[in-house]
Scaffold this motif. Structure first.
Motif, PDB file in Angstrom:
ATOM      1  N   ARG A   1     -18.551 -18.517 -16.464  1.00  0.00           N
ATOM      2  CA  ARG A   1     -17.945 -17.424 -15.628  1.00  0.00           C
ATOM      3  C   ARG A   1     -16.416 -17.362 -15.830  1.00  0.00           C
ATOM      4  NH1 ARG A   1     -19.049 -19.106 -10.675  1.00  0.00           N
ATOM      5  NH2 ARG A   1     -20.749 -18.110 -10.639  1.00  0.00           N
ATOM      6  N   GLY A   2     -15.820 -16.238 -16.225  1.00  0.00           N
ATOM      7  CA  GLY A   2     -14.480 -16.167 -16.513  1.00  0.00           C
ATOM      8  C   GLY A   2     -14.030 -16.037 -17.936  1.00  0.00           C
ATOM      9  N   TYR A   3     -15.378 -16.123 -18.825  1.00  0.00           N
ATOM     10  CA  TYR A   3     -15.398 -15.990 -20.209  1.00  0.00           C
ATOM     11  C   TYR A   3     -15.460 -14.269 -20.568  1.00  0.00           C
ATOM     12  CZ  TYR A   3     -15.213 -21.054 -21.455  1.00  0.00           C
ATOM     13  OH  TYR A   3     -14.815 -22.050 -21.718  1.00  0.00           O
ATOM     14  N   GLU A   4     -14.503 -13.911 -21.551  1.00  0.00           N
ATOM     15  CA  GLU A   4     -14.689 -12.607 -21.931  1.00  0.00           C
ATOM     16  C   GLU A   4     -15.817 -12.309 -22.828  1.00  0.00           C
ATOM     17  OE1 GLU A   4     -11.659  -9.174 -23.776  1.00  0.00           O
ATOM     18  OE2 GLU A   4     -11.157 -11.258 -23.940  1.00  0.00           O
ATOM     19  N   HIS A   5     -16.390 -11.010 -22.620  1.00  0.00           N
ATOM     20  CA  HIS A   5     -17.599 -10.359 -23.462  1.00  0.00           C
ATOM     21  C   HIS A   5     -18.836 -11.324 -22.873  1.00  0.00           C
ATOM     22  CE1 HIS A   5     -14.538  -8.291 -25.575  1.00  0.00           C
ATOM     23  NE2 HIS A   5     -14.289  -9.460 -26.154  1.00  0.00           N
ATOM     24  N   VAL A   6     -18.876 -11.996 -21.773  1.00  0.00           N
ATOM     25  CA  VAL A   6     -20.010 -12.730 -21.391  1.00  0.00           C
ATOM     26  C   VAL A   6     -20.572 -12.452 -20.042  1.00  0.00           C
ATOM     27  CG1 VAL A   6     -20.885 -14.821 -20.934  1.00  0.00           C
ATOM     28  CG2 VAL A   6     -19.161 -14.670 -22.842  1.00  0.00           C
ATOM     29  N   ASP A   7     -21.820 -11.822 -19.992  1.00  0.00           N
ATOM     30  CA  ASP A   7     -22.361 -11.362 -18.583  1.00  0.00           C
ATOM     31  C   ASP A   7     -23.917 -11.719 -18.701  1.00  0.00           C
ATOM     32  OD1 ASP A   7     -22.838 -10.362 -16.123  1.00  0.00           O
ATOM     33  OD2 ASP A   7     -22.884  -8.414 -16.751  1.00  0.00           O
ATOM     34  N   ILE A   8     -24.263 -13.273 -18.218  1.00  0.00           N
ATOM     35  CA  ILE A   8     -25.493 -13.669 -18.301  1.00  0.00           C
ATOM     36  C   ILE A   8     -26.296 -13.285 -17.283  1.00  0.00           C
ATOM     37  CG2 ILE A   8     -26.842 -15.887 -18.348  1.00  0.00           C
ATOM     38  CD1 ILE A   8     -24.439 -17.255 -19.925  1.00  0.00           C
ATOM     39  N   GLN A   9     -27.395 -12.241 -17.472  1.00  0.00           N
ATOM     40  CA  GLN A   9     -28.267 -11.878 -16.444  1.00  0.00           C
ATOM     41  C   GLN A   9     -29.753 -12.249 -16.742  1.00  0.00           C
ATOM     42  OE1 GLN A   9     -27.290 -10.374 -13.831  1.00  0.00           O
ATOM     43  NE2 GLN A   9     -25.283 -10.125 -14.525  1.00  0.00           N
ATOM     44  N   ASN A  10     -29.965 -12.783 -18.119  1.00  0.00           N
ATOM     45  CA  ASN A  10     -31.551 -13.207 -18.458  1.00  0.00           C
ATOM     46  C   ASN A  10     -31.174 -14.191 -19.548  1.00  0.00           C
ATOM     47  OD1 ASN A  10     -31.236 -11.529 -20.882  1.00  0.00           O
ATOM     48  ND2 ASN A  10     -31.442  -9.598 -19.550  1.00  0.00           N
ATOM     49  N   PHE A  11     -32.456 -14.443 -20.084  1.00  0.00           N
ATOM     50  CA  PHE A  11     -32.349 -15.430 -21.245  1.00  0.00           C
ATOM     51  C   PHE A  11     -32.626 -14.765 -22.733  1.00  0.00           C
ATOM     52  CE2 PHE A  11     -33.221 -18.760 -18.122  1.00  0.00           C
ATOM     53  CZ  PHE A  11     -32.097 -19.683 -18.472  1.00  0.00           C
ATOM     54  N   SER A  12     -32.511 -13.347 -22.566  1.00  0.00           N
ATOM     55  CA  SER A  12     -32.757 -12.369 -23.859  1.00  0.00           C
ATOM     56  C   SER A  12     -31.863 -11.692 -24.417  1.00  0.00           C
ATOM     57  CB  SER A  12     -34.039 -11.425 -23.685  1.00  0.00           C
ATOM     58  OG  SER A  12     -34.500 -10.843 -24.777  1.00  0.00           O
ATOM     59  N   SER A  13     -31.502 -10.685 -23.691  1.00  0.00           N
ATOM     60  CA  SER A  13     -30.518  -9.415 -24.118  1.00  0.00           C
ATOM     61  C   SER A  13     -29.020 -10.012 -23.797  1.00  0.00           C
ATOM     62  CB  SER A  13     -30.279  -8.222 -23.783  1.00  0.00           C
ATOM     63  OG  SER A  13     -30.462  -8.339 -22.166  1.00  0.00           O
ATOM     64  N   SER A  14     -28.718 -10.909 -22.848  1.00  0.00           N
ATOM     65  CA  SER A  14     -27.569 -11.664 -22.488  1.00  0.00           C
ATOM     66  C   SER A  14     -27.048 -12.415 -23.862  1.00  0.00           C
ATOM     67  CB  SER A  14     -27.651 -12.047 -21.307  1.00  0.00           C
ATOM     68  OG  SER A  14     -27.761 -11.333 -20.255  1.00  0.00           O
ATOM     69  N   TRP A  15     -27.861 -12.857 -24.458  1.00  0.00           N
ATOM     70  CA  TRP A  15     -27.641 -13.783 -25.681  1.00  0.00           C
ATOM     71  C   TRP A  15     -27.643 -13.458 -26.948  1.00  0.00           C
ATOM     72  CZ3 TRP A  15     -26.547 -18.815 -23.684  1.00  0.00           C
ATOM     73  CH2 TRP A  15     -26.725 -18.985 -22.060  1.00  0.00           C
ATOM     74  N   SER A  16     -27.929 -11.915 -27.087  1.00  0.00           N
ATOM     75  CA  SER A  16     -28.112 -11.261 -28.292  1.00  0.00           C
ATOM     76  C   SER A  16     -26.711 -11.498 -29.285  1.00  0.00           C
ATOM     77  CB  SER A  16     -28.483  -9.702 -28.186  1.00  0.00           C
ATOM     78  OG  SER A  16     -27.605  -9.208 -27.464  1.00  0.00           O
ATOM     79  N   ASP A  17     -25.455 -11.513 -28.568  1.00  0.00           N
ATOM     80  CA  ASP A  17     -24.227 -11.340 -29.881  1.00  0.00           C
ATOM     81  C   ASP A  17     -23.887 -12.885 -29.982  1.00  0.00           C
ATOM     82  OD1 ASP A  17     -23.226 -11.828 -27.198  1.00  0.00           O
ATOM     83  OD2 ASP A  17     -22.091 -10.086 -27.274  1.00  0.00           O
ATOM     84  N   GLY A  18     -24.423 -13.827 -29.585  1.00  0.00           N
ATOM     85  CA  GLY A  18     -23.861 -15.109 -29.804  1.00  0.00           C
ATOM     86  C   GLY A  18     -22.661 -15.585 -28.777  1.00  0.00           C
ATOM     87  N   MET A  19     -21.938 -14.641 -28.231  1.00  0.00           N
ATOM     88  CA  MET A  19     -20.705 -14.926 -27.043  1.00  0.00           C
ATOM     89  C   MET A  19     -21.071 -15.779 -26.171  1.00  0.00           C
ATOM     90  SD  MET A  19     -18.399 -13.582 -28.810  1.00  0.00           S
ATOM     91  CE  MET A  19     -17.027 -13.739 -27.578  1.00  0.00           C
ATOM     92  N   ALA A  20     -22.261 -15.812 -25.473  1.00  0.00           N
ATOM     93  CA  ALA A  20     -22.817 -16.647 -24.453  1.00  0.00           C
ATOM     94  C   ALA A  20     -22.861 -18.133 -24.835  1.00  0.00           C
ATOM     95  CB  ALA A  20     -23.883 -16.027 -23.573  1.00  0.00           C
ATOM     96  N   PHE A  21     -23.656 -18.247 -26.107  1.00  0.00           N
ATOM     97  CA  PHE A  21     -23.731 -19.430 -26.470  1.00  0.00           C
ATOM     98  C   PHE A  21     -22.471 -20.281 -26.916  1.00  0.00           C
ATOM     99  CE2 PHE A  21     -27.769 -17.470 -27.945  1.00  0.00           C
ATOM    100  CZ  PHE A  21     -28.665 -18.658 -27.573  1.00  0.00           C
ATOM    101  N   CYS A  22     -21.426 -19.279 -27.199  1.00  0.00           N
ATOM    102  CA  CYS A  22     -20.043 -19.890 -27.691  1.00  0.00           C
ATOM    103  C   CYS A  22     -19.568 -20.210 -26.369  1.00  0.00           C
ATOM    104  CB  CYS A  22     -19.236 -18.893 -28.507  1.00  0.00           C
ATOM    105  SG  CYS A  22     -19.988 -18.757 -30.220  1.00  0.00           S
ATOM    106  N   ALA A  23     -19.784 -19.571 -25.330  1.00  0.00           N
ATOM    107  CA  ALA A  23     -18.823 -19.677 -24.093  1.00  0.00           C
ATOM    108  C   ALA A  23     -19.332 -21.122 -23.366  1.00  0.00           C
ATOM    109  CB  ALA A  23     -18.996 -18.433 -23.204  1.00  0.00           C
ATOM    110  N   LEU A  24     -20.685 -21.301 -23.565  1.00  0.00           N
ATOM    111  CA  LEU A  24     -21.215 -22.284 -22.730  1.00  0.00           C
ATOM    112  C   LEU A  24     -20.955 -23.800 -23.651  1.00  0.00           C
ATOM    113  CD1 LEU A  24     -23.312 -23.286 -20.641  1.00  0.00           C
ATOM    114  CD2 LEU A  24     -25.210 -22.779 -22.295  1.00  0.00           C
ATOM    115  N   VAL A  25     -20.853 -23.591 -25.075  1.00  0.00           N
ATOM    116  CA  VAL A  25     -20.422 -24.771 -25.415  1.00  0.00           C
ATOM    117  C   VAL A  25     -18.991 -24.967 -25.367  1.00  0.00           C
ATOM    118  CG1 VAL A  25     -20.196 -25.910 -27.887  1.00  0.00           C
ATOM    119  CG2 VAL A  25     -22.412 -24.553 -27.540  1.00  0.00           C
ATOM    120  N   HIS A  26     -18.226 -23.847 -25.344  1.00  0.00           N
ATOM    121  CA  HIS A  26     -16.689 -24.143 -25.219  1.00  0.00           C
ATOM    122  C   HIS A  26     -16.345 -24.667 -24.009  1.00  0.00           C
ATOM    123  CE1 HIS A  26     -12.252 -22.788 -24.695  1.00  0.00           C
ATOM    124  NE2 HIS A  26     -12.334 -22.935 -26.135  1.00  0.00           N
TER     125      HIS A  26
END
Length: 374
Positions: A273-298
């Motif tokens: 929450r609060g990370y730019e370009h990240v909006d997690i709604q599911n385990f498929s399309s929300s992770w397609s650009d890699g930003m969600a992975f980076c935000a979670l690790v960061h």
């Protein structure tokens, strides 16, 4: 009288001819030097060193060799990661199989009957296989029935015809203590069905009895109901004081697979929450650009990389940064391949869900995530 000046034309200067075989020797020398350069480049295991060498040189052939060496180095590293990932998966499977392995009992019975004239023969084979884990928490029973029927008939012209029919049937049942794979035995299912039928029969009798009785007023019905409650709950005159027993189902409070998946999704949404370009709604399309992975690790390792320099357009870099950082700082194996993630516009949710589960488990082992058990 002036003397005549005779111009002498000098013949063009010729290079000294090399002895026979010397040209081939020089060619082999040049080829050996180029091979040595290729061997030296192949021994370099740092991509940054090759990158610096590529910046320094201006020769086309050298740049081509360095680029080839960089491609081969990346391919070797990718193959090594895939080999290590396959090895870890194989070890995990072997451990899982070893945990499930236990005592196995197999019983086979065969019954054969033959007609009086010997023209027909029927065979029934029953195989029962019972597998029980070493700790006794899991039991699997498989029953296989195979039947064959052979009949020989003689035609009018003297030829005999053989007719053979085969059929098989298999059934299995499991009993395990896991909350994700729970099946009751046949006896318990039969008892529950019998109890359900008894309750339905009692309700039907009460309904027919109520229809046969004369109609009463609402006050009389309430009074009769209060008297019935007083008899069942005790002699308390206060209807509010009567207590009834509330039974909960045995599965109350036990999480299932869908609830665990939703809890993990809510956990990812809260951590990013609060990370730019990240909006997690599911385990498929929300992770397609890699930003969600980076935000979670960061979120857990903010010093691993600079999140502000990442963009959704550079998908390959996002996946490489996230997976390599998770492996380096959290010891999380790279279960997802960068090339596959880049090729698919929407990744398979099962693959992403499995990787997030592994990342969560690694965080728990490092003490970065607290659970109820810990």
């Amino acid at each position: 009288m002036e003397p005549e000046v005779v111009e002498q034309h000098q013949a063009p200067r010729r290079e000294p001819e090399l002895p026979n075989g010397m040209e081939k020797v020089q060619v082999r020398e040049a080829e050996r030097r180029s091979k040595l350069n290729i061997e030296e480049l192949s021994r370099i295991e740092d991509e940054d060193v090759l990158d610096k060498m590529l910046d320094r040189t201006t020769d086309f052939e050298e740049r081509r060799l360095i680029r080839n060496a960089m491609r081969e180095l990346r391919q070797r590293k990718r193959d090594q990661r895939e080999k290590e990932r396959d090895q870890r998966l194989q070890e995990a499977r072997s451990q899982s199989v070893a945990g499930r392995a236990g005592h196995t009992t197999e019983t086979t019975t065969m019954q054969s009957t033959q007609s009086a004239d010997g023209s027909a023969r029927s065979t029934v084979t029953k195989t029962e296989r019972l597998i029980q884990s070493s700790d006794g928490t899991k039991t699997s029973r498989t029953t296989t029935m195979e039947s064959s029927y052979v009949k020989r008939s003689d035609s009018k012209n003297g030829n005999s015809t053989l007719v053979q029919t085969k059929s098989s049937y298999s059934s299995s049942s499991k009993k395990t203590g896991s909350i994700f794979d729970r099946e009751d035995e046949s006896a318990s299912r039969q008892s529950s069905l019998a109890a359900l039928e008894r309750r339905q029969a009692e309700k039907k009798k009460e309904l027919m009895k109520a229809q046969s009785l004369p109609k009463t007023s609402a006050s009389q019905a309430r009074k009769a109901m209060m008297e019935k409650l007083q008899k069942e709950g005790g002699s308390s005159p206060n209807p509010t004081a009567s207590q009834t027993t509330v039974q909960r189902s045995s599965s109350f409070g036990v999480p299932n697979a869908s609830s665990i998946k939703q809890m993990l999704l809510d956990w990812c949404r809260a951590k990013t929450r609060g990370y730019e370009h990240v909006d997690i709604q599911n385990f498929s399309s929300s992770w397609s650009d890699g930003m969600a992975f980076c935000a979670l690790v960061h979120n857990f390792f903010p010093d691993a990389f600079d999140y502000s320099k990442l963009t959704p357009q550079n998908r390959r870099q996002n996946f490489e940064v996230a997976f390599s950082s998770a492996e380096k700082h959290a010891d999380c194996p790279q279960l997802l391949d960068v090339e596959d993630m880049v090729r698919m516009r929407e990744p398979d949710w099962k693959c992403v869900y499995t990787y997030i589960q592994e990342f969560y488990r690694c965080l728990v082992q490092k003490g970065l995530v607290k659970t109820k058990k810990s």
